[in-house]
Design a protein around this motif. Structure first.
Motif, PDB file in Angstrom:
ATOM      1  N   PRO A  88       0.833  -1.213   0.000  1.00 40.80           N
ATOM      2  CA  PRO A  88       0.000   0.000   0.000  1.00 40.80           C
ATOM      3  C   PRO A  88       0.867   1.262   0.000  1.00 40.80           C
ATOM      4  CG  PRO A  88      -0.583  -1.448   1.832  1.00 40.80           C
ATOM      5  CD  PRO A  88       0.603  -2.043   1.164  1.00 40.80           C
ATOM      6  N   GLU A  89       0.369   2.300  -0.628  1.00 37.09           N
ATOM      7  CA  GLU A  89       1.106   3.572  -0.672  1.00 37.09           C
ATOM      8  C   GLU A  89       1.155   4.170   0.732  1.00 37.09           C
ATOM      9  OE1 GLU A  89       3.586   6.125  -2.140  1.00 37.09           O
ATOM     10  OE2 GLU A  89       2.698   4.567  -3.379  1.00 37.09           O
ATOM     11  N   MET A  90       2.378   4.312   1.248  1.00 35.02           N
ATOM     12  CA  MET A  90       2.609   4.908   2.568  1.00 35.02           C
ATOM     13  C   MET A  90       3.662   5.986   2.380  1.00 35.02           C
ATOM     14  SD  MET A  90       2.647   1.509   4.995  1.00 35.02           S
ATOM     15  CE  MET A  90       3.585   0.456   3.896  1.00 35.02           C
ATOM     16  N   ASN A  91       3.254   7.231   2.458  1.00 36.50           N
ATOM     17  CA  ASN A  91       4.151   8.349   2.161  1.00 36.50           C
ATOM     18  C   ASN A  91       4.970   8.830   3.343  1.00 36.50           C
ATOM     19  OD1 ASN A  91       3.432   8.494  -0.571  1.00 36.50           O
ATOM     20  ND2 ASN A  91       1.538   9.540  -0.034  1.00 36.50           N
ATOM     21  N   THR A  92       4.855   8.188   4.480  1.00 34.62           N
ATOM     22  CA  THR A  92       5.649   8.585   5.640  1.00 34.62           C
ATOM     23  C   THR A  92       7.134   8.507   5.282  1.00 34.62           C
ATOM     24  OG1 THR A  92       3.978   7.728   7.141  1.00 34.62           O
ATOM     25  CG2 THR A  92       6.186   8.036   8.052  1.00 34.62           C
ATOM     26  N   PRO A  93       7.875   9.606   5.435  1.00 33.41           N
ATOM     27  CA  PRO A  93       9.307   9.562   5.097  1.00 33.41           C
ATOM     28  C   PRO A  93      10.093   8.777   6.146  1.00 33.41           C
ATOM     29  CG  PRO A  93       8.709  11.730   5.930  1.00 33.41           C
ATOM     30  CD  PRO A  93       7.446  10.938   5.848  1.00 33.41           C
ATOM     31  N   ILE A  94      10.938   7.888   5.677  1.00 31.38           N
ATOM     32  CA  ILE A  94      11.788   7.098   6.569  1.00 31.38           C
ATOM     33  C   ILE A  94      13.209   7.615   6.389  1.00 31.38           C
ATOM     34  CG2 ILE A  94      12.583   4.779   7.186  1.00 31.38           C
ATOM     35  CD1 ILE A  94       9.552   5.243   7.595  1.00 31.38           C
ATOM     36  N   ASP A  95      13.744   8.157   7.460  1.00 32.07           N
ATOM     37  CA  ASP A  95      15.089   8.724   7.472  1.00 32.07           C
ATOM     38  C   ASP A  95      15.805   8.122   8.678  1.00 32.07           C
ATOM     39  OD1 ASP A  95      17.166  10.282   6.561  1.00 32.07           O
ATOM     40  OD2 ASP A  95      16.536  12.061   7.680  1.00 32.07           O
ATOM     41  N   GLU A  96      16.166   6.850   8.560  1.00 29.16           N
ATOM     42  CA  GLU A  96      16.694   6.084   9.693  1.00 29.16           C
ATOM     43  C   GLU A  96      17.848   5.199   9.253  1.00 29.16           C
ATOM     44  OE1 GLU A  96      15.432   5.838  12.952  1.00 29.16           O
ATOM     45  OE2 GLU A  96      13.831   7.278  12.571  1.00 29.16           O
ATOM     46  N   ILE A  97      18.650   4.825  10.242  1.00 30.94           N
ATOM     47  CA  ILE A  97      19.655   3.784  10.066  1.00 30.94           C
ATOM     48  C   ILE A  97      19.266   2.659  11.017  1.00 30.94           C
ATOM     49  CG2 ILE A  97      22.072   3.134  10.332  1.00 30.94           C
ATOM     50  CD1 ILE A  97      22.800   6.060   9.797  1.00 30.94           C
ATOM     51  N   TYR A  98      19.103   1.466  10.473  1.00 32.88           N
ATOM     52  CA  TYR A  98      18.752   0.288  11.270  1.00 32.88           C
ATOM     53  C   TYR A  98      19.976  -0.618  11.318  1.00 32.88           C
ATOM     54  CZ  TYR A  98      13.988   1.909  10.472  1.00 32.88           C
ATOM     55  OH  TYR A  98      12.836   2.660  10.422  1.00 32.88           O
ATOM     56  N   LEU A  99      20.520  -0.833  12.504  1.00 34.06           N
ATOM     57  CA  LEU A  99      21.726  -1.634  12.673  1.00 34.06           C
ATOM     58  C   LEU A  99      21.403  -2.972  13.324  1.00 34.06           C
ATOM     59  CD1 LEU A  99      24.069   1.161  14.067  1.00 34.06           C
ATOM     60  CD2 LEU A  99      24.064   0.224  11.751  1.00 34.06           C
ATOM     61  N   ILE A 110       8.882   0.373  10.662  1.00 34.40           N
ATOM     62  CA  ILE A 110       8.400   1.275   9.609  1.00 34.40           C
ATOM     63  C   ILE A 110       6.881   1.360   9.647  1.00 34.40           C
ATOM     64  CG2 ILE A 110       8.186   1.559   7.102  1.00 34.40           C
ATOM     65  CD1 ILE A 110      11.052   0.336   6.913  1.00 34.40           C
ATOM     66  N   LEU A 111       6.216   0.205   9.779  1.00 30.96           N
ATOM     67  CA  LEU A 111       4.750   0.197   9.846  1.00 30.96           C
ATOM     68  C   LEU A 111       4.241   0.987  11.052  1.00 30.96           C
ATOM     69  CD1 LEU A 111       3.987  -3.489   8.816  1.00 30.96           C
ATOM     70  CD2 LEU A 111       3.534  -1.420   7.475  1.00 30.96           C
ATOM     71  N   LYS A 112       4.904   0.835  12.208  1.00 31.28           N
ATOM     72  CA  LYS A 112       4.483   1.559  13.416  1.00 31.28           C
ATOM     73  C   LYS A 112       4.689   3.065  13.250  1.00 31.28           C
ATOM     74  CE  LYS A 112       4.917  -2.233  16.642  1.00 31.28           C
ATOM     75  NZ  LYS A 112       5.688  -2.868  17.696  1.00 31.28           N
ATOM     76  N   LYS A 113       5.795   3.440  12.621  1.00 34.60           N
ATOM     77  CA  LYS A 113       6.055   4.859  12.388  1.00 34.60           C
ATOM     78  C   LYS A 113       4.970   5.452  11.484  1.00 34.60           C
ATOM     79  CE  LYS A 113       9.739   8.048  11.221  1.00 34.60           C
ATOM     80  NZ  LYS A 113      11.158   8.194  10.972  1.00 34.60           N
ATOM     81  N   HIS A 114       4.618   4.718  10.437  1.00 32.75           N
ATOM     82  CA  HIS A 114       3.565   5.186   9.532  1.00 32.75           C
ATOM     83  C   HIS A 114       2.215   5.241  10.262  1.00 32.75           C
ATOM     84  CE1 HIS A 114       1.311   5.929   5.918  1.00 32.75           C
ATOM     85  NE2 HIS A 114       0.537   4.890   6.193  1.00 32.75           N
ATOM     86  N   ARG A 117       1.978   8.332  12.369  1.00 34.45           N
ATOM     87  CA  ARG A 117       1.859   9.551  11.570  1.00 34.45           C
ATOM     88  C   ARG A 117       0.504   9.667  10.866  1.00 34.45           C
ATOM     89  NH1 ARG A 117       3.982  11.432   6.177  1.00 34.45           N
ATOM     90  NH2 ARG A 117       4.361  13.653   6.470  1.00 34.45           N
ATOM     91  N   SER A 118      -0.014   8.546  10.349  1.00 30.69           N
ATOM     92  CA  SER A 118      -1.217   8.609   9.521  1.00 30.69           C
ATOM     93  C   SER A 118      -2.488   8.154  10.233  1.00 30.69           C
ATOM     94  CB  SER A 118      -1.029   7.726   8.278  1.00 30.69           C
ATOM     95  OG  SER A 118      -1.034   6.359   8.642  1.00 30.69           O
ATOM     96  N   GLY A 119      -2.343   7.370  11.297  1.00 31.52           N
ATOM     97  CA  GLY A 119      -3.513   6.814  11.963  1.00 31.52           C
ATOM     98  C   GLY A 119      -4.033   5.545  11.322  1.00 31.52           C
ATOM     99  N   LYS A 120      -3.459   5.144  10.198  1.00 31.51           N
ATOM    100  CA  LYS A 120      -3.848   3.899   9.523  1.00 31.51           C
ATOM    101  C   LYS A 120      -3.028   2.743  10.082  1.00 31.51           C
ATOM    102  CE  LYS A 120      -5.237   5.676   5.040  1.00 31.51           C
ATOM    103  NZ  LYS A 120      -4.971   5.604   3.605  1.00 31.51           N
TER     104      LYS A 120
END
Length: 125
Positions: A88-99, A110-114, A117-120
């Motif tokens: 699905p189209e999720m426009n939340t910008p991801i600006d992260e480093i995952y180590l 990523i899903l939780k961050k979106h 931000r969006s409530g979806k």
């Protein structure tokens, strides 16, 4: 030992790590053999997982620079050879480093961050 029955046992055609394919005119399932048990006289038993199993087992490093959540998820899935129907189209910008996180953990974050931000809400791995 004068006599034994090992000659009656067939050679085991499956080894750990082999790819197992189940077909019924067309391919129904493809997975990797991860465990085997030989319970005496009973048939051998195997545990087979599809390729998504690797998403929870592997540790990866990813850096995303203002990439949309949907594109970040697509990149992870493609890197692990996962077939993608649609994300699905999720426009939340991801600006992260995952180590040293599993791909499943990264996708979950990523899903939780979106979601925040969006409530979806989307299903998690």
């Amino acid at each position: 030992m004068f006599w034994n029955d090992t000659a009656l046992f067939p050679i085991n055609p499956c080894e750990l790590g082999n790819v197992d394919v189940l077909k019924d005119d067309e391919e129904v399932y493809r997975g990797i053999i991860v465990t085997e048990s030989r319970p005496g006289w009973e048939a051998n038993k195997y545990t087979v997982y599809d390729y998504a199993w690797y998403l929870g087992k592997s540790k990866s490093v990813y850096q995303f620079n203002n990439l949309s959540a949907s594109k970040a998820i697509e990149r992870i899935l493609k890197d692990f050879g996962m077939l993608i129907g649609s994300v699905p189209e999720m426009n939340t910008p991801i600006d992260e480093i995952y180590l040293e996180k599993s791909p499943a953990e990264i996708i979950d974050e990523i899903l939780k961050k979106h979601e925040r931000r969006s409530g979806k809400r989307y299903s998690e791995l």
